[in-house]
Enzyme design. Structure first.
Site, PDB file in Angstrom:
ATOM      1  N   LYS A  76       0.892  -1.106   0.100  1.00  0.00           N
ATOM      2  CA  LYS A  76       0.020   0.124   0.037  1.00  0.00           C
ATOM      3  C   LYS A  76       0.790   1.488   0.047  1.00  0.00           C
ATOM      4  CE  LYS A  76      -4.321  -2.214   2.059  1.00  0.00           C
ATOM      5  NZ  LYS A  76      -5.230  -1.845   2.950  1.00  0.00           N
ATOM      6  N   ASP A 113     -10.442   2.694   2.600  1.00  0.00           N
ATOM      7  CA  ASP A 113     -10.380   1.790   3.539  1.00  0.00           C
ATOM      8  C   ASP A 113     -11.365   2.464   4.631  1.00  0.00           C
ATOM      9  OD1 ASP A 113      -9.242  -0.510   2.780  1.00  0.00           O
ATOM     10  OD2 ASP A 113      -7.362   0.144   3.608  1.00  0.00           O
TER      11      ASP A 113
END
Ligand code: ATR
Length: 285
Positions: A76, A113
């Site tokens: 990420k 997220d």
């Protein structure tokens, strides 16, 4: 029973999830379910990218016509550095979980997220962002969750075993952030309307599968959320239910964070409904 063959033509739109390892990911099951449901000529594949190969793998996918990819552990932060452009939330989070490859050859990074968690809390516990939230953990997931809460006007307190990391996170995100030592948060729980566990405590195969906390100081309106989804009901969530508090597992966040990528790659906003939960749950142990 044989599996039905999806209709995939030479014009199929392609996306996937890049990680290492990637075999645990539920994203292929979820996205291919949505593709079938919306009758889209497309495929979503797992992409096991060996450490050291991330950039070349992304360049290859981009040049092969992929619409984009989801990014999972451990890439990420690398995806954050890779993206040509970043949306403001990705900028704040320092990480990217969704890459879009545009027709002009550039890539754009998103972090969905935190918004996914808020959507899941709204759907499953009628959560309206307000007051104060306590976030356990100070890793990448904690940062995404805290950034999304702050954006919606919620004050966020971070507590983490390694206190210096909590302080670092609070400094990075700035206004609205505060910290509590790891051994002090339970007795201060009454001040919060939301508790989010972003650590791997309670997770199957994590550092302590039996981990739970004392929720005795919680006020009766507290919503307890765990981003762990294997198992779907962690000891922390069981304890919340025992105390008649609202408890929300991590599966909803997983499903909701996926919607934005699907919409950008395939042009359809998919539903996170009971059938979607049932489909993804059927593949979980
Ligand atoms: P992610 O990026 O997915 O959040 P991470 O960066 O590895 O993952 O973070 C894991 C979190 O779980 C950290 O906050 C970690 O605390 P430390 O910063 O002190 O390492 C927390 N964690 C892991 N094992 C723990 C344990 N046994 N007790 C308390 N916290 C733990």
């Amino acid at each position: 029973m044989s599996r039905s063959v999806p209709e995939i033509t030479g014009k199929a739109q392609l996306a996937g999830v890049a990680g290492w390892p990637v075999s645990h990911s539920r994203s292929p099951s979820l996205h291919n379910y949505w593709l079938a449901r919306h009758d889209i000529d497309g495929v979503y594949v797992p992409l096991a990218v060996r450490p050291g190969n991330f950039r070349v793998a992304m360049d290859g996918l981009r040049m092969s016509g992929f619409r984009g990819v989801n990014i999972t552990i451990p890439y990420k932060e690398e995806a954050f550095r890779y993206a040509d452009r970043l949306d403001p939330m990705a900028e704040r989070c320092g990480s990217v979980n969704t890459l879009v490859f545009h027709p002009d050859g550039t890539s754009e990074g998103f972090s969905t997220d935190g918004a996914g968690l808020l959507a899941s809390l709204a759907q499953e516990a009628d959560y309206v962002p307000q007051g104060r939230a306590l976030v356990l953990g100070a890793g990448g997931a904690a940062r995404s969750v805290a950034a999304a809460l702050l954006e919606r006007g919620v004050d966020v307190t971070v507590s983490n075993r390694t206190f210096s990391k909590a302080e670092e996170l609070a400094n990075i995100l700035g206004d609205g952030m505060s910290t509590l030592p790891w051994d002090a948060w339970e007795e201060r729980l009454g001040a919060f309307s939301l508790l989010v566990n972003t650590t791997s405590l309670g997770m199957h195969g994590g550092p302590d599968e039996e981990w739970c906390a004392d929720l005795g100081h919680a006020n009766e309106k507290l919503i307890v959320s765990d981003i762990v989804y294997v198992p779907q009901e962690t000891p922390l969530l069981r304890e919340a239910q025992r105390r008649r508090l609202q408890a929300v597992g991590g599966l909803g966040m997983l499903l909701h964070q996926a919607r934005a990528g699907f919409a950008m790659w395939f042009g359809v906003e998919p539903e996170v409904d009971e059938a979607t939960f049932a489909h993804v749950m059927s593949g979980l142990s």
